[in-house]
Design an enzyme around this catalytic site. Structure first.
Site, PDB file in Angstrom:
ATOM      1  N   CYS A 252       7.484  -7.730   6.806  1.00 20.78           N
ATOM      2  CA  CYS A 252       8.718  -7.261   7.444  1.00 20.78           C
ATOM      3  C   CYS A 252       9.218  -8.368   8.356  1.00 20.78           C
ATOM      4  CB  CYS A 252       8.465  -5.994   8.259  1.00 20.78           C
ATOM      5  SG  CYS A 252       9.978  -5.358   9.047  1.00 20.78           S
TER       6      CYS A 252
ATOM      7  N   CYS B  49       3.277   8.288   1.596  1.00 17.56           N
ATOM      8  CA  CYS B  49       3.894   7.274   2.456  1.00 17.56           C
ATOM      9  C   CYS B  49       4.026   5.994   1.651  1.00 17.56           C
ATOM     10  CB  CYS B  49       2.992   7.061   3.677  1.00 17.56           C
ATOM     11  SG  CYS B  49       3.562   5.736   4.752  1.00 17.56           S
TER      12      CYS B  49
ATOM     13  N   CYS C 296       3.374  -4.287  15.830  1.00 23.13           N
ATOM     14  CA  CYS C 296       3.244  -3.880  14.427  1.00 23.13           C
ATOM     15  C   CYS C 296       2.555  -4.963  13.612  1.00 23.13           C
ATOM     16  CB  CYS C 296       4.625  -3.595  13.843  1.00 23.13           C
ATOM     17  SG  CYS C 296       4.567  -3.259  12.068  1.00 23.13           S
TER      18      CYS C 296
ATOM     19  N   GLU D 171       0.811  -1.197   0.000  1.00 25.93           N
ATOM     20  CA  GLU D 171       0.000   0.000   0.000  1.00 25.93           C
ATOM     21  C   GLU D 171       0.855   1.261   0.000  1.00 25.93           C
ATOM     22  OE1 GLU D 171      -4.133  -1.390   2.010  1.00 25.93           O
ATOM     23  OE2 GLU D 171      -2.543  -0.863   3.380  1.00 25.93           O
TER      24      GLU D 171
ATOM     25  N   CYS E 265       8.437  -6.413  15.194  1.00 28.19           N
ATOM     26  CA  CYS E 265       8.183  -5.583  16.378  1.00 28.19           C
ATOM     27  C   CYS E 265       6.846  -6.006  16.986  1.00 28.19           C
ATOM     28  CB  CYS E 265       8.170  -4.107  16.003  1.00 28.19           C
ATOM     29  SG  CYS E 265       9.757  -3.591  15.323  1.00 28.19           S
TER      30      CYS E 265
ATOM     31  N   CYS F 213      -0.483   4.594   8.023  1.00 30.31           N
ATOM     32  CA  CYS F 213       0.886   4.695   7.540  1.00 30.31           C
ATOM     33  C   CYS F 213       1.801   4.095   8.600  1.00 30.31           C
ATOM     34  CB  CYS F 213       1.235   6.155   7.304  1.00 30.31           C
ATOM     35  SG  CYS F 213       2.766   6.384   6.447  1.00 30.31           S
TER      36      CYS F 213
END
Ligand code: SAH
Ligand code: SF4
Length: 368
Positions: free
Chosen positions: A110, A103, A117, A90, A114, A343
């Site tokens: 990823c 953004c 997240c 996105e 974390c 974002c």
């Protein structure tokens, strides 16, 4: 087929040289691609016909394919972009009075995981290519009608005035594809943005911060989220490899060649976890040698995250402690709630990840 969106100015010049073409030809084609947003060599009227024909045979200009496009009541616009094999990322455009911020994402998923997240919880699929990273800006410019025909004056206002690399993924874990994309953003033959208006957000990959300082020193935002190693080890696992002492030293080194004279620290506010007065005071101590600004991000909850957003009074008090110590601290504004575009924790699509959590109910947090 070679996708010309994969090249920065030096890369395209070298590729043209292998075809026996002069550097100015590469710059001409770059301007048509990036400034004029064209993908058809036939329209590049000041490029020799024979070269246009040759390029059409061996090369293409192929941006990511849009498969979703939504606009929020406040004008925030989000594209879901297909990057092949059932993956999508996105990009979000945030219009404000005096600027327009895009953004963009750098990875599908990823790997850094974390704790708070949703992108991390989706797992990691792959790095985006340079073409896919810059392709988000290329596409957004076209979709927003912000392309300029060659010859149009540079001073005309930029619809996208700022770019933040805060979408899906860790930009510095995809360094080799990132750098040419950043160079295209900065280059006058590309998007001509000033270094101050392009921000890379990192969870703190120390050696890559040093390399970025040399290769493409843009503005830097560091995702801090905790004032001490014990808590940060838990929230941002990369801290176990690059603890706070090393991270702070890297921030100081970065400032020697940064377009801004401060580091922006992002700090997600998690109720009862990292949001006490003591945490705020410990932060003051941590950053005492690093000129900094804080961007406090109210946590965006997602299913089974195990965290809650700090209450507004707590957030205000935390902010006050920083402000009273003379540190600029802003709270990230909520934007585009109605299109579920956060974002920094965008959903996209990541194929074949059993831990996938679709974060499609996130409010939008605009970069400030
Ligand atoms: N990987 C990079 C950039 C993408 S994340 C980084 O971590 O900095 C962009 C920002 O969104 C980071 O500061 C990240 O910590 C934050 N973020 C991630 N998940 C979030 C959540 N659920 N709520 C609020 N902010 C979040
Ligand atoms: Fe990756 Fe950034 Fe999410 Fe951490 S916060 S998992 S580094 S995208």
């Amino acid at each position: 087929m070679v996708n010309l969106l994969d090249f920065d100015v030096d890369g395209l010049t070298a590729w043209f040289a292998r075809l026996g073409e002069k550097p100015f030809r590469a710059r001409q084609v770059l301007r048509w691609m990036h400034r004029a947003g064209r993908d058809d060599f036939g329209q590049m009227t000041d490029v020799a016909k024979s070269l246009r024909a040759k390029l059409a045979e061996i090369a293409e200009i192929r941006g990511p394919r849009p498969i979703g496009d939504s606009v929020a009541a406040d004008g925030t616009r989000k594209w879901l972009l297909d990057v092949g094999t059932d993956n999508a990322v996105e990009a979000v455009f945030i219009p404000e009075v005096s600027r327009g911020t895009l953004c963009i994402s750098t990875q599908v998923g990823c790997a850094l995981d974390c704790a708070f997240c949703s992108t991390g919880k989706q797992g990691f699929n792959r790095n985006l290519t340079t073409a896919e990273i810059i392709g988000q800006l290329w596409h957004a410019n076209r979709a927003l009608g912000a392309v300029k025909a060659p010859g149009m004056p540079d001073e005309s206002e930029r619809v996208i005035s700022n770019v933040v690399l805060m979408g899906m993924g860790e930009p510095l874990a995809n360094f080799d594809a990132l750098v040419p994309a950043l160079r295209l953003m900065l280059d006058d033959h590309g998007y001509g943005l000033s270094r101050r208006r392009v921000t890379v957000s990192t969870s703190g990959i120390v050696p890559a911060m040093d390399r970025l300082r040399e290769a493409a020193p843009v503005a830097l935002a560091v995702s801090l989220h905790a004032p001490g190693d014990a808590l940060r080890d838990r929230l941002v696992p990369i801290n176990r490899k690059y603890p706070l002492k090393d991270l702070m030293a890297a921030c100081r080194r970065y400032l020697e060649n940064s377009p801004r004279d401060f580091i922006t620290f992002e700090y997600v506010m998690l109720e009862g976890v990292n949001d006490s007065d003591a945490h705020a005071r410990a932060l003051l101590n941590l950053v005492r040698d690093v000129p900094s600004k804080f961007n406090l991000i109210p946590f965006n909850p997602f299913p089974d995250s195990g965290f809650r957003r700090s209450r507004p009074e707590r957030l205000r008090r935390f902010q006050e402690i920083l402000l009273e110590a003379g540190i600029v601290a802003t709270v990230r504004k909520t934007r585009g709630d109605d299109i579920d575009a956060a974002c920094g924790q965008l959903a996209g699509q990541v194929k074949d990840k059993s831990r996938r959590v679709m974060a499609m109910a996130q409010p939008m947090e605009a970069w400030q």
